[in-house]
Design an enzyme around this catalytic site. Sequence first.
Site, PDB file in Angstrom:
ATOM      1  N   SER A 113       0.655   5.273   4.781  1.00 41.42           N
ATOM      2  CA  SER A 113       1.301   6.295   5.587  1.00 41.42           C
ATOM      3  C   SER A 113       2.111   5.657   6.731  1.00 41.42           C
ATOM      4  CB  SER A 113       0.255   7.288   6.105  1.00 41.42           C
ATOM      5  OG  SER A 113       0.857   8.475   6.553  1.00 41.42           O
ATOM      6  N   HIS A 128      -2.819  12.652  -0.194  1.00 42.16           N
ATOM      7  CA  HIS A 128      -2.273  11.616   0.675  1.00 42.16           C
ATOM      8  C   HIS A 128      -3.289  10.515   0.979  1.00 42.16           C
ATOM      9  CE1 HIS A 128       0.424   9.878   3.551  1.00 42.16           C
ATOM     10  NE2 HIS A 128      -0.354  10.137   4.594  1.00 42.16           N
TER      11      HIS A 128
END
Length: 258
Positions: free
Chosen positions: A90, A238
């Site tokens: 991320s 994610h």
Amino acid sequence: MADSKQLNHETLGNSKNPAVIIIHGLFGDKDNLKRLARELESDFFCVLTDVRNHGDSFHSNDMTYPSMAGDIIALADDLNLDSFHLVGHSMGGKIAMEVAMSAPKRVLSAVFADISPAAYEGTHDRIMEALCALDLSQVKSRGDADKQLSDAIAEKGVRQFLLKNLKRTDDGYQWRLNLNALKECYSEISGAVSENTYDGKALFIKGGNSNYLTEKHEDAVKKRFSNASVKVIDDTGHWLHAEKPRIFNRLVRDFLTA
């Protein structure tokens, strides 16, 4: 808290082996990808970092990607690492991208987990608002904090992850995160990385159910990374490295050792 000239970090493995610098995402710390480091430490010298304004690293009002990449390069210099691999998730993936593009001759290869070089809109607004609204004066335990957050953040796993950032002090609970800086700099954190290039080996690992890396990001990837491949871990979001760690870790190890 670490000296302002160096990120707080932990190392695993033999320093004579090839180095891998591992970088966590927003609201995280160096423990987030420790399971990966433990899988790699027999063959690599693993460096787990706390990004600035996170964990026990220094606080700063500057959260640009060139600045955060500079922190990683400075840490590599301090550890006498002439070359190294990179793994970032991320926001940490974007930092790794910036490092690879700014010091391409030093980066042996890079893995970017569920992130693209492009800008994103509002993906963490809800979490940021909830953390800033938490009334620490009413927190006598992590359970108190969890209860306060539960109205805004339904997912218990997400709350548990975020609450790792609370620390008990003589004056009650405090954030390890520099929340003010993260809030003020959020537009930079969610923004795109620079438009330089890295021609070395790069691997993008996508969570199959995540929208952080999709076809609409393809041009942004190809523009910067000419030698990139993509792997997808099905049925993950994610947080793919936490949801399916064995598959994620194997993909990273196979890539780094190829």
